[in-house]
Design a protein around this motif. Structure first.
Motif, mmCIF file in Angstrom:
data_model
loop_
_atom_site.group_PDB
_atom_site.id
_atom_site.type_symbol
_atom_site.label_atom_id
_atom_site.label_comp_id
_atom_site.label_asym_id
_atom_site.label_seq_id
_atom_site.Cartn_x
_atom_site.Cartn_y
_atom_site.Cartn_z
ATOM 1 N N UNK A 203 0.828 -1.219 0.000
ATOM 2 C CA UNK A 203 0.000 0.000 0.000
ATOM 3 C C UNK A 203 0.858 1.263 0.000
ATOM 4 N N UNK A 204 1.990 1.222 0.676
ATOM 5 C CA UNK A 204 2.771 2.453 0.874
ATOM 6 C C UNK A 204 3.756 2.743 -0.247
ATOM 7 N N UNK A 205 4.301 1.693 -0.823
ATOM 8 C CA UNK A 205 5.485 1.896 -1.668
ATOM 9 C C UNK A 205 5.125 2.089 -3.135
ATOM 10 N N UNK A 206 5.939 2.859 -3.835
ATOM 11 C CA UNK A 206 5.828 3.020 -5.283
ATOM 12 C C UNK A 206 6.655 1.945 -5.997
ATOM 13 N N UNK A 207 7.780 1.587 -5.385
ATOM 14 C CA UNK A 207 8.698 0.622 -5.994
ATOM 15 C C UNK A 207 9.053 -0.450 -4.970
ATOM 16 N N UNK A 208 9.347 -1.654 -5.454
ATOM 17 C CA UNK A 208 9.770 -2.716 -4.539
ATOM 18 C C UNK A 208 11.094 -3.311 -5.009
ATOM 19 N N UNK A 209 11.845 -3.796 -4.072
ATOM 20 C CA UNK A 209 13.057 -4.580 -4.321
ATOM 21 C C UNK A 209 12.988 -5.792 -3.411
ATOM 22 N N UNK A 210 13.302 -6.954 -3.943
ATOM 23 C CA UNK A 210 13.333 -8.153 -3.098
ATOM 24 C C UNK A 210 14.768 -8.647 -3.028
ATOM 25 N N UNK A 211 15.220 -8.858 -1.782
ATOM 26 C CA UNK A 211 16.602 -9.287 -1.565
ATOM 27 C C UNK A 211 16.629 -10.730 -1.065
ATOM 28 N N UNK A 212 17.550 -11.498 -1.626
ATOM 29 C CA UNK A 212 17.779 -12.864 -1.143
ATOM 30 C C UNK A 212 19.265 -13.063 -1.008
ATOM 31 N N UNK A 213 19.710 -13.498 0.167
ATOM 32 C CA UNK A 213 21.140 -13.746 0.403
ATOM 33 C C UNK A 213 22.012 -12.614 -0.120
ATOM 34 N N UNK A 214 21.593 -11.380 0.145
ATOM 35 C CA UNK A 214 22.427 -10.224 -0.173
ATOM 36 C C UNK A 214 22.377 -9.738 -1.600
ATOM 37 N N UNK A 215 21.531 -10.365 -2.435
ATOM 38 C CA UNK A 215 21.388 -9.909 -3.825
ATOM 39 C C UNK A 215 19.944 -9.484 -4.075
ATOM 40 N N UNK A 216 19.773 -8.488 -4.960
ATOM 41 C CA UNK A 216 18.419 -8.122 -5.390
ATOM 42 C C UNK A 216 17.996 -9.127 -6.463
ATOM 43 N N UNK A 217 16.893 -9.830 -6.202
ATOM 44 C CA UNK A 217 16.465 -10.888 -7.128
ATOM 45 C C UNK A 217 15.217 -10.500 -7.915
ATOM 46 N N UNK A 218 14.539 -9.431 -7.507
ATOM 47 C CA UNK A 218 13.373 -8.948 -8.259
ATOM 48 C C UNK A 218 13.149 -7.504 -7.880
ATOM 49 N N UNK A 219 12.681 -6.703 -8.830
ATOM 50 C CA UNK A 219 12.314 -5.319 -8.518
ATOM 51 C C UNK A 219 11.392 -4.776 -9.583
ATOM 52 N N UNK A 220 10.711 -3.688 -9.266
ATOM 53 C CA UNK A 220 9.780 -3.080 -10.220
ATOM 54 C C UNK A 220 8.858 -2.130 -9.493
ATOM 55 N N UNK A 221 7.783 -1.712 -10.172
ATOM 56 C CA UNK A 221 6.807 -0.871 -9.483
ATOM 57 C C UNK A 221 5.924 -1.780 -8.638
ATOM 58 N N UNK A 222 5.412 -1.234 -7.560
ATOM 59 C CA UNK A 222 4.596 -2.054 -6.655
ATOM 60 C C UNK A 222 3.338 -2.543 -7.370
ATOM 61 N N UNK A 223 2.834 -1.707 -8.296
ATOM 62 C CA UNK A 223 1.656 -2.124 -9.081
ATOM 63 C C UNK A 223 1.912 -3.420 -9.842
ATOM 64 N N UNK A 224 3.162 -3.566 -10.302
ATOM 65 C CA UNK A 224 3.492 -4.761 -11.095
ATOM 66 C C UNK A 224 3.786 -5.983 -10.228
ATOM 67 N N UNK A 225 3.938 -5.773 -8.922
ATOM 68 C CA UNK A 225 4.342 -6.897 -8.062
ATOM 69 C C UNK A 225 3.199 -7.902 -7.974
ATOM 70 N N UNK A 226 3.439 -9.095 -8.488
ATOM 71 C CA UNK A 226 2.372 -10.098 -8.487
ATOM 72 C C UNK A 226 2.433 -10.913 -7.206
ATOM 73 N N UNK A 227 1.316 -11.471 -6.848
ATOM 74 C CA UNK A 227 1.247 -12.355 -5.682
ATOM 75 C C UNK A 227 2.248 -13.503 -5.843
ATOM 76 N N UNK A 228 2.349 -13.973 -7.073
ATOM 77 C CA UNK A 228 3.207 -15.134 -7.344
ATOM 78 C C UNK A 228 4.667 -14.795 -7.010
ATOM 79 N N UNK A 229 5.144 -13.639 -7.487
ATOM 80 C CA UNK A 229 6.533 -13.238 -7.216
ATOM 81 C C UNK A 229 6.715 -13.010 -5.708
ATOM 82 N N UNK A 230 5.759 -12.317 -5.111
ATOM 83 C CA UNK A 230 5.870 -12.019 -3.692
ATOM 84 C C UNK A 230 5.960 -13.308 -2.885
ATOM 85 N N UNK A 231 5.094 -14.257 -3.198
ATOM 86 C CA UNK A 231 5.083 -15.473 -2.386
ATOM 87 C C UNK A 231 6.274 -16.376 -2.674
ATOM 88 N N UNK A 232 6.739 -16.348 -3.902
ATOM 89 C CA UNK A 232 7.905 -17.181 -4.250
ATOM 90 C C UNK A 232 9.119 -16.738 -3.410
#
Ligand SMILES: Nc1ncnc2c1ncn2[C@@H]1O[C@H](COP(=O)(O)OP(=O)(O)OP(=O)(O)O)[C@@H](O)[C@H]1O
Ligand SMILES: [Mg+2]
Length: 236
Positions: A203-232
């Motif tokens: 709700x708050x963010x315009x952009x998201x970044x997902x970090x795994x083991x110190x690397x950014x593994x996904x990013x984009x606008x929050x609107x584009x963030x799918x449930x599938x990517x988030x849950x994966x």
């Protein structure tokens, strides 16, 4: 008109002794926008915020703030240039009153003579009613507001917020969200938000970044963030 980037991190590598924690991390926070950094426990989120604030040195890569390379600047200098940091766990002074906590914020901002400005109480009305209470006697949500208020006293252009909802009752999380929204809208600050509570970040963010083991593994606008990517990436 495209927004200009206030913070640009370019291929940042950070170590704790010989442990390689952040691996080629690149990320941007545009002017007046909220970027949210998500990831599981131990992914490196706090390490990134500390590096942005200058509390940990970069082994390689660059941090640019407001168009200048600040990679080797000390935390004090970064604060003077407009970075405000609210660490994980809030770190207010529990035995001091709310007023004393705010006065220390003014001292840190090198503005002790001006007193606590009224705008702080417009942003955080609850604190006005609690000036004489000890920080440690406030609820988690109120302590988070106090920590945010303290950071706002230095008029930051960029706020670094580390898990503002951690340990806060679900019923109070909306209040924290309202406060951060007000800060974003009224003060036109940019925010780099570390958050594991997905709905809040969404709700708050315009952009998201997902970090795994110190690397950014996904990013984009929050609107584009799918449930599938988030849950994966984020499901436990
Ligand atoms: N002071 C330290 N010395 C050595 N290693 C550390 C130190 N602090 C953190 N680490 C390690 O660095 C990695 C990243 O930690 P970090 O605290 O940045 O993760 P995080 O994503 O903020 O996790 P959390 O969601 O639990 O807050 C972890 O493997 C952690 O064990
Ligand atoms: Mg952390």
């Amino acid at each position: 008109m495209p927004a200009t980037d206030l913070l640009t991190i370019d291929r940042l590598n950070v170590y704790y002794a010989e442990s390689h924690i952040l691996r080629d991390v690149s990320l941007t926070v545009p002017e007046h926008k909220v970027a949210c950094l998500m990831g599981r426990n131990g992914a490196g989120k706090t390490t990134l915020l500390k590096s942005v604030m200058g509390l940990l040195p970069a082994r390689s890569g660059q941090v640019q703030f407001a168009g200048e390379n600040i990679t080797t600047r000390c935390p004090d200098e970064r604060a003077r240039r407009g970075m405000g940091y609210v660490p994980q766990g809030r770190e207010i002074f529990p035995t001091l009153t709310v007023q004393e906590n705010l006065v220390l914020g003014l001292l840190a901002a090198k503005q002790p003579k001006n007193g606590i400005p009224d705008e702080i109480f417009h942003l955080f009305p609850i604190l006005k009613t609690m000036l004489k209470r000890r920080g440690g006697d406030l609820s988690g949500g109120q302590q988070q507001q106090l920590a945010l208020a303290r950071a706002m006293l230095s008029h930051p252009r960029l706020l670094l917020l580390d898990e503002p909802t951690e340990g806060i009752q679900p019923s109070i999380i909306d209040e924290i969200e309202d406060v951060i929204t007000r800060i974003k809208e009224q003060k036109a600050v940019s925010i780099l938000l570390v958050e594991q509570y997905l709905e809040f970040a969404w709700r708050l963010a315009d952009f998201y970044y997902i970090m795994e083991k110190g690397s950014i593994v996904a990013h984009g606008t929050t609107e584009e963030l799918s449930e599938e990517v988030a849950h994966r990436h984020l499901a436990i």
